[in-house]
Design a protein around this motif. Structure first.
Motif, PDB file in Angstrom:
ATOM      1  N   ARG A 249      40.339  50.884  37.397  1.00  0.00           N
ATOM      2  CA  ARG A 249      39.619  52.159  37.407  1.00  0.00           C
ATOM      3  C   ARG A 249      40.560  53.335  37.730  1.00  0.00           C
ATOM      4  O   ARG A 249      40.287  54.154  38.602  1.00  0.00           O
ATOM      5  N   LEU A 250      41.636  53.389  36.985  1.00  0.00           N
ATOM      6  CA  LEU A 250      42.631  54.438  37.195  1.00  0.00           C
ATOM      7  C   LEU A 250      42.243  55.687  36.416  1.00  0.00           C
ATOM      8  O   LEU A 250      41.597  55.613  35.362  1.00  0.00           O
ATOM      9  N   ASP A 251      42.668  56.859  36.908  1.00  0.00           N
ATOM     10  CA  ASP A 251      42.439  58.093  36.165  1.00  0.00           C
ATOM     11  C   ASP A 251      43.365  58.132  34.953  1.00  0.00           C
ATOM     12  O   ASP A 251      44.210  57.257  34.758  1.00  0.00           O
ATOM     13  N   ALA A 252      43.197  59.158  34.109  1.00  0.00           N
ATOM     14  CA  ALA A 252      43.923  59.196  32.838  1.00  0.00           C
ATOM     15  C   ALA A 252      45.440  59.202  33.006  1.00  0.00           C
ATOM     16  O   ALA A 252      46.137  58.399  32.359  1.00  0.00           O
ATOM     17  N   PRO A 253      46.022  60.071  33.839  1.00  0.00           N
ATOM     18  CA  PRO A 253      47.486  60.038  33.976  1.00  0.00           C
ATOM     19  C   PRO A 253      48.011  58.697  34.470  1.00  0.00           C
ATOM     20  O   PRO A 253      49.023  58.197  33.966  1.00  0.00           O
ATOM     21  N   ALA A 254      47.325  58.106  35.461  1.00  0.00           N
ATOM     22  CA  ALA A 254      47.764  56.798  35.968  1.00  0.00           C
ATOM     23  C   ALA A 254      47.568  55.711  34.923  1.00  0.00           C
ATOM     24  O   ALA A 254      48.411  54.827  34.757  1.00  0.00           O
ATOM     25  N   GLY A 255      46.451  55.768  34.187  1.00  0.00           N
ATOM     26  CA  GLY A 255      46.201  54.776  33.149  1.00  0.00           C
ATOM     27  C   GLY A 255      47.242  54.814  32.055  1.00  0.00           C
ATOM     28  O   GLY A 255      47.704  53.777  31.566  1.00  0.00           O
ATOM     29  N   ARG A 256      47.625  56.014  31.646  1.00  0.00           N
ATOM     30  CA  ARG A 256      48.659  56.139  30.622  1.00  0.00           C
ATOM     31  C   ARG A 256      49.986  55.594  31.129  1.00  0.00           C
ATOM     32  O   ARG A 256      50.739  54.942  30.388  1.00  0.00           O
ATOM     33  N   ALA A 257      50.299  55.846  32.384  1.00  0.00           N
ATOM     34  CA  ALA A 257      51.536  55.320  32.961  1.00  0.00           C
ATOM     35  C   ALA A 257      51.536  53.793  32.956  1.00  0.00           C
ATOM     36  O   ALA A 257      52.575  53.168  32.701  1.00  0.00           O
ATOM     37  N   ILE A 258      50.393  53.174  33.225  1.00  0.00           N
ATOM     38  CA  ILE A 258      50.301  51.718  33.209  1.00  0.00           C
ATOM     39  C   ILE A 258      50.522  51.181  31.803  1.00  0.00           C
ATOM     40  O   ILE A 258      51.205  50.168  31.601  1.00  0.00           O
ATOM     41  N   VAL A 259      49.967  51.851  30.790  1.00  0.00           N
ATOM     42  CA  VAL A 259      50.197  51.431  29.408  1.00  0.00           C
ATOM     43  C   VAL A 259      51.689  51.472  29.093  1.00  0.00           C
ATOM     44  O   VAL A 259      52.246  50.530  28.493  1.00  0.00           O
ATOM     45  N   PHE A 260      52.365  52.530  29.514  1.00  0.00           N
ATOM     46  CA  PHE A 260      53.792  52.670  29.223  1.00  0.00           C
ATOM     47  C   PHE A 260      54.626  51.650  29.991  1.00  0.00           C
ATOM     48  O   PHE A 260      55.577  51.074  29.426  1.00  0.00           O
ATOM     49  N   THR A 261      54.332  51.427  31.260  1.00  0.00           N
ATOM     50  CA  THR A 261      55.157  50.487  32.025  1.00  0.00           C
ATOM     51  C   THR A 261      54.973  49.062  31.531  1.00  0.00           C
ATOM     52  O   THR A 261      55.895  48.244  31.594  1.00  0.00           O
ATOM     53  N   GLY A 262      53.799  48.747  30.989  1.00  0.00           N
ATOM     54  CA  GLY A 262      53.602  47.416  30.436  1.00  0.00           C
ATOM     55  C   GLY A 262      54.316  47.211  29.113  1.00  0.00           C
ATOM     56  O   GLY A 262      54.727  46.092  28.779  1.00  0.00           O
ATOM     57  N   ALA A 263      54.493  48.285  28.348  1.00  0.00           N
ATOM     58  CA  ALA A 263      55.079  48.167  27.011  1.00  0.00           C
ATOM     59  C   ALA A 263      56.588  48.328  27.002  1.00  0.00           C
ATOM     60  O   ALA A 263      57.277  47.692  26.190  1.00  0.00           O
ATOM     61  N   THR A 264      57.136  49.194  27.859  1.00  0.00           N
ATOM     62  CA  THR A 264      58.575  49.451  27.841  1.00  0.00           C
ATOM     63  C   THR A 264      59.311  48.424  28.684  1.00  0.00           C
ATOM     64  O   THR A 264      58.858  48.039  29.751  1.00  0.00           O
ATOM     65  N   ARG A 265      60.473  48.025  28.194  1.00  0.00           N
ATOM     66  CA  ARG A 265      61.217  46.946  28.831  1.00  0.00           C
ATOM     67  C   ARG A 265      62.568  47.431  29.326  1.00  0.00           C
ATOM     68  O   ARG A 265      63.065  48.478  28.935  1.00  0.00           O
ATOM     69  N   ASN A 266      63.213  46.616  30.165  1.00  0.00           N
ATOM     70  CA  ASN A 266      64.392  47.037  30.908  1.00  0.00           C
ATOM     71  C   ASN A 266      65.693  46.722  30.177  1.00  0.00           C
ATOM     72  O   ASN A 266      66.649  46.208  30.766  1.00  0.00           O
ATOM     73  N   ALA A 301      55.503  56.631  18.481  1.00  0.00           N
ATOM     74  CA  ALA A 301      54.076  56.420  18.214  1.00  0.00           C
ATOM     75  C   ALA A 301      53.259  56.445  19.497  1.00  0.00           C
ATOM     76  O   ALA A 301      52.158  57.011  19.536  1.00  0.00           O
ATOM     77  N   TYR A 302      53.790  55.855  20.568  1.00  0.00           N
ATOM     78  CA  TYR A 302      53.068  55.814  21.841  1.00  0.00           C
ATOM     79  C   TYR A 302      52.777  57.220  22.372  1.00  0.00           C
ATOM     80  O   TYR A 302      51.686  57.478  22.892  1.00  0.00           O
ATOM     81  N   VAL A 303      53.760  58.103  22.283  1.00  0.00           N
ATOM     82  CA  VAL A 303      53.578  59.458  22.810  1.00  0.00           C
ATOM     83  C   VAL A 303      52.395  60.145  22.127  1.00  0.00           C
ATOM     84  O   VAL A 303      51.652  60.916  22.747  1.00  0.00           O
ATOM     85  N   ARG A 304      52.178  59.836  20.865  1.00  0.00           N
ATOM     86  CA  ARG A 304      51.074  60.452  20.127  1.00  0.00           C
ATOM     87  C   ARG A 304      49.753  59.691  20.306  1.00  0.00           C
ATOM     88  O   ARG A 304      48.679  60.302  20.340  1.00  0.00           O
ATOM     89  N   LEU A 305      49.827  58.366  20.404  1.00  0.00           N
ATOM     90  CA  LEU A 305      48.618  57.562  20.385  1.00  0.00           C
ATOM     91  C   LEU A 305      48.026  57.260  21.761  1.00  0.00           C
ATOM     92  O   LEU A 305      46.804  57.119  21.892  1.00  0.00           O
ATOM     93  N   VAL A 306      48.872  57.131  22.789  1.00  0.00           N
ATOM     94  CA  VAL A 306      48.356  56.770  24.109  1.00  0.00           C
ATOM     95  C   VAL A 306      47.392  57.809  24.671  1.00  0.00           C
ATOM     96  O   VAL A 306      46.372  57.444  25.265  1.00  0.00           O
ATOM     97  N   PRO A 307      47.629  59.130  24.507  1.00  0.00           N
ATOM     98  CA  PRO A 307      46.615  60.087  24.973  1.00  0.00           C
ATOM     99  C   PRO A 307      45.256  59.900  24.303  1.00  0.00           C
ATOM    100  O   PRO A 307      44.217  60.207  24.906  1.00  0.00           O
ATOM    101  N   ARG A 308      45.232  59.386  23.081  1.00  0.00           N
ATOM    102  CA  ARG A 308      43.953  59.086  22.429  1.00  0.00           C
ATOM    103  C   ARG A 308      43.374  57.779  22.935  1.00  0.00           C
ATOM    104  O   ARG A 308      42.156  57.641  23.058  1.00  0.00           O
ATOM    105  N   LEU A 309      44.258  56.831  23.222  1.00  0.00           N
ATOM    106  CA  LEU A 309      43.810  55.543  23.737  1.00  0.00           C
ATOM    107  C   LEU A 309      43.258  55.680  25.152  1.00  0.00           C
ATOM    108  O   LEU A 309      42.275  55.019  25.521  1.00  0.00           O
ATOM    109  N   VAL A 310      43.903  56.529  25.954  1.00  0.00           N
ATOM    110  CA  VAL A 310      43.463  56.794  27.324  1.00  0.00           C
ATOM    111  C   VAL A 310      43.172  58.297  27.424  1.00  0.00           C
ATOM    112  O   VAL A 310      44.003  59.076  27.893  1.00  0.00           O
ATOM    113  N   PRO A 311      41.986  58.728  27.001  1.00  0.00           N
ATOM    114  CA  PRO A 311      41.682  60.170  26.992  1.00  0.00           C
ATOM    115  C   PRO A 311      41.508  60.723  28.398  1.00  0.00           C
ATOM    116  O   PRO A 311      41.278  59.987  29.361  1.00  0.00           O
ATOM    117  N   ALA A 312      41.623  62.046  28.510  1.00  0.00           N
ATOM    118  CA  ALA A 312      41.432  62.716  29.794  1.00  0.00           C
ATOM    119  C   ALA A 312      40.022  62.482  30.300  1.00  0.00           C
ATOM    120  O   ALA A 312      39.075  62.370  29.524  1.00  0.00           O
TER     121      ALA A 312
END
Length: 323
Positions: A249-266, A301-312
């Motif tokens: 139950r994260l807010d939009a900024p935190a939710g988007r950050a979780i999507v990115f941290t799960g997808a991007t690798r080290n 693609a993520y920069v454009r699509l994640v805000p739609r996937l996790v809307p404000a």
């Protein structure tokens, strides 16, 4: 430059590929430049978030728990599902495991911020995520490949990476922040340093690609074979990260950050580990770099699509492009 940074990163990778192809003799020297330029990049990244904001973010147990679940529970399950379909070459499989099992601690902050994700929370979680992957990676490799290859990956390089890429840049950033609070000269230096973020990211990508292109040789078919898996990983983790964000139950900024941290690798931090492998496993390093190339394109693609996937939403609002 900030408004054009994605184009700059793509151009840097193209330039790196061209340099590596036309001047292959530069490869070994460029490998030694990876840590310094990456450490500089993380320094200016840390500099943009005040110490107090980092401390407050570390108290956000819900976000940290979500980051742990998506990176160290969901990601290994996704990797396990695709592992049996990977090429049978042990070096290729090891390279894929090294890069996919370790969450990103550097440019994820930049791309998440571009999509309105909470970069402050990701910054606060960075030391924890690096230590956790350092401790868990040998166990993951043992589960996937058995003790023989798991023993090859030593803790030492991860400790070195943590000191060079996290502890030193963070301490230097905090020292400069303290200086800026009391002295105009410190504020000028700090402001000047923060303008170098995009050039440093471009330089990092150029150096990494240019240093590894000469090592391709006969490995190109092996590298090409794993690219579809990297693409599939990005697609699956977009929705997996969304599910985790909703569970917590994260807010939009935190939710988007979780999507990115799960997808991007080290990839940039584990690359020195791959480079240190024995000669019969050398292709693992190129497999790691291939993931970087796919991922940066995926981040466009993520920069454009994640805000739609996790809307404000009404709880967290939308903070496009802000750290």
């Amino acid at each position: 430059m900030e408004h054009r940074q994605v184009a700059i990163y793509l151009a840097a990778m193209a330039a790196g590929g061209l340099l590596g192809w036309t001047a292959p003799g530069w490869g070994p020297g460029l490998e030694h430049a990876i840590y310094p330029v990456l450490g500089a990049l993380l320094f200016v990244t840390f500099l943009q978030v005040p110490v107090g904001a980092l401390v407050r973010s570390l108290r956000d147990g819900r976000f940290l728990s979500a980051a742990v679940v998506v990176n160290f529970l969901v990601v290994p399950l996704v990797v396990a599902a695709m592992f049996g379909f990977l090429p049978s070459d042990q070096a290729v499989r090891l390279g894929v495991l090294l890069v996919l099992l370790c969450p990103c601690v550097d440019y994820v902050i930049v791309f998440s911020g571009l999509a309105g994700g909470s970069s402050r929370r990701l910054l606060a979680a960075t030391p924890f995520l690096l230590v956790a992957q350092m401790l868990l990676l040998p166990g993951f490799l043992y589960l996937f490949m058995g003790s023989g290859l798991a023993d090859i990956v030593e803790v030492g390089p991860f400790v070195e990476a943590f000191a060079i890429l996290i502890v030193f840049p963070l301490a230097l950033a905090w020292a400069l922040q303290a200086w800026a609070v009391h002295q105009p000269a410190g504020r000028r230096v700090s402001a000047a340093a923060t303008t170098t973020t995009v050039p440093l990211m471009g330089a990092t990508l150029l150096i990494v690609v240019a240093s590894q292109v000469p090592t391709l040789g006969d490995s190109l078919p092996d590298v090409a074979a794993v690219i579809p898996f990297y693409v599939a990983f990005l697609v699956v983790m977009a929705f997996a990260g969304l599910a985790v964000a909703r569970v917590f139950r994260l807010d939009a900024p935190a939710g988007r950050a979780i999507v990115f941290t799960g997808a991007t690798r080290n990839s940039l931090v584990v690359l020195p580990l791959a480079l240190a492998l024995p000669g019969d496993l050398a292709v693992a390093a190129v497999v790691v770099v291939a993931q970087t190339l796919v991922e940066v394109l995926g981040m466009v693609a993520y920069v454009r699509l994640v805000p739609r996937l996790v809307p404000a939403d009404s709880r967290g609002g939308d903070l496009p492009g802000t750290p």
